[in-house]
Design a protein around this motif. Sequence first.
Motif, PDB file in Angstrom:
ATOM      1  N   GLU A  76       0.846  -1.218   0.066  1.00 30.75           N
ATOM      2  CA  GLU A  76       0.088  -0.105   0.152  1.00 30.75           C
ATOM      3  C   GLU A  76       0.751   1.314  -0.094  1.00 30.75           C
ATOM      4  N   LYS A  77       1.995   1.193   0.889  1.00 30.71           N
ATOM      5  CA  LYS A  77       2.872   2.401   0.802  1.00 30.71           C
ATOM      6  C   LYS A  77       3.529   2.581  -0.660  1.00 30.71           C
ATOM      7  N   THR A  93       0.904   4.212  -2.920  1.00 31.35           N
ATOM      8  CA  THR A  93       0.441   5.539  -2.540  1.00 31.35           C
ATOM      9  C   THR A  93       1.597   6.351  -2.734  1.00 31.35           C
TER      10      THR A  93
END
Length: 831
Positions: free
Chosen positions: A310-311, A314
């Motif tokens: 997810e990082k 993002t």
Amino acid sequence: MVRSDTPQPESFVACDDISPDDILRSSTVSSTGDFEKEWKDKFSFALDHGPGREDPALWRLELIKTADEKECALLFQFNHAISDQSSANLLLDQILKSLSKQDEFKPAPQAMPRSLEESILKKNRGVSSFTPNTAQYVAGKAGEGFKSPIILPDSFSGQDKSNSLADAVTTISGKAAGGKAELNDGPPGCAGRQSTVVFRKIANVDALVQKCRDEGVSLTNVLSAAVSLAASEFVGGEELKERNYKVLQSLDMRRFQEDEEGGGDRCNSVGCHAGSMDLMYGPIPDKSASTSSSSSLLWKLAKEGKTQTEKFITNGGPEEAVRVFDFAMEISDMNNLVHLTAVSQSSLGRAYSAGITNNGVYERQLAVKEESEGTGDRQLLESQHEPYQILNLFYATSHARTGCLFQTSVITINNELHLTFHPSSPPIDPEINDKFASTVVDLLEKQMNGVSVEETEKQALTIPSNWPSLVAACYGVYGLLVHSSAWSDFFSQVAAMKASASPEAFQAALNFWIFFAVGHPILQPILYLSDVLHSSPGFRVGGLVPITFLLGNVAFIALLSISKEIRAGVNIFLLSSFLSYVGAGLDGTAGLGDYNLALNDNYGQQVVRGCPAYDEVRQPSMNDFDLQKYQGKWYEQKFHDWTQFKEVYDTTLDIKLTQDGLGWIDDFAVKGPAPKAAVKSWDKSPVANGAHYFLFGRVDPNDPPGVLRESGFGVEFPNYIVDVKKDPATGEYTEAIQFQCLERGGTRVFEGINFMSRKPQMTDEELTAMHARAEKAGMYPYGAGPEQMHSVERRGLDEPEVDNEWQAMWRAIGLDRLLELLAESIEDGGR
């Protein structure tokens, strides 16, 4: 589809002159048992022998069937440049649907697919598109190597000798890290390695998917965790350790693109839009998959993988990964870099601990568009088109040349997980691969059978706080951002040079730049530690080394040994410092005299490109120049030259012509470090009393008098003697200004300017007059201004040779004689 010429970037076109025989094959076997063996054997062989650039077509299809035609297998081979598994699924469904419906099936014509770069980056490409996110991505990739992830089992000695940063520098410089492996028989370019393949299936995958939902992770997250834990069973020896794991997790890059109108690809036809990201797990104890707490460990890793994924998304990781790779393809010979990695004795072509590719659910992917659907939505793929039913679906990409230590490819069809385990052998032999496959399947099935994920025993799998790494990485990102403009200009100039120079000339010039760009920052910590050593208080062991320095080193090494996070943080800090120092060299803040690394650097806010012709800088004092009189010892007074180091002193050049007058040797003598550069340690240095290295060149009869050809480190460039001052009485040369300039493809890579005199010291007035003559020659834009040159430090003429306990030690071990022999052998070799 075939490759059309070799433009940059390369493109693909439909070709009408390919016959079915170029693509299609068929074979028949007599029994079911033979059929199973046949398709598995051919799959394994085809994996490492796919179609390449020299083949008429970049894909193949073989039909393998039993004599009674009750069973058949379709074996597809694609060059990965034109297909990923999603588009292979599309083609398979189209073939089965065409066989089932025959004339009723009419697929809609499709345009030639866009490349991944076109779909993700559009026209926003090249170094000008770099952003702070790009710098953060590059810094993160560089930091991964400092965590020393496991890439080879302990049984392979090369792992102990491998150093990620050193290996990378070695590869970039054009050599195989750890030496070059022999190219034994086997698949092309794989250094004697080949894939070993195991096929497995897990039924009722819905139960595993539901478990993933309960734990808040995806199936891909748990697969990445499972291959890491399983790998921990097979990498160690008798001594159990904790290790970091670097996992290559594949990504479908179509998910990060705009719709078709915005230039995105929606898998309407065959194309490759596969990407990846790196996951870092650990430290993981050896044999973790066989402990009673393996389920707890599995889900902890899966959640960590989700957080990292997810990082990455993002922070724009998918776009930055494509941007950096696209730029690297433009400026470097990626084919050669892959080859050097493949033949490396240090890594055996391995860069990752494990890899996972999850293609998702077959029946949820979109089918080829039919004419009857018009502008409506496309249908989904189906595993059955009467009378044909897909029973098994396995796929893989070869990792025999380069890739992961353990590699697994997964797809779900008919509510079954189909897993292909296909690492390279060596280092993973077939027996270990079979056991690895069983371990992964057991881990996954254990979760489906309702085993609690609560810990049944206390066992440390902690992914500890990584604040040292984060702090060091922030420093690295800051260093990159401060010098981002200089880095951007540098990469732009490199790209321009690559486009205009021959590949050989470009690589040689780049290697020349890298060698000295790396040398300066490496010297700084050596000088710092030397001063720390000789300024430490306390009793001196053997009269040489302070006991406090030894105890400090023991304490520091102990700290690194007990904390991998501190060790990783230190390594990232060192890399960050290195990049920051080079960045300072690029923007001129690290010392214009000895470390001005910029290509085509600017003067007076204007970029000065290339090198001048000799006539542009040659002064009238060079009329009737006599090269014989130029021989002899010269004392260097000032220089603008990043092949020299400001930390040395008492520099002299002793120039001699060869007997035939067509060659010359420059005995370049230095002492170091200088007293001002290393106040506490200068007199303890092994070269405090001097060392020599030799430069060689030739005298080209076609050059005008005053031009020498200088060779070294794989390049040759002119050395202009721009100006000389003569003794009014004897006519001997008493002062000289030299100017070396290396240009490739219109880009100036290096300029060196030397102010020299026959006497050791010059007055300020004499040096000011030399600057004036250099300015008149038009050399200020190239670095001859007072603020752009470094003054060579000199000890007093009457100062005796340095002698102390350290010098006695160097003499006792014969270092002085060794330096003399080395100098003599180098000089003799250049005659």
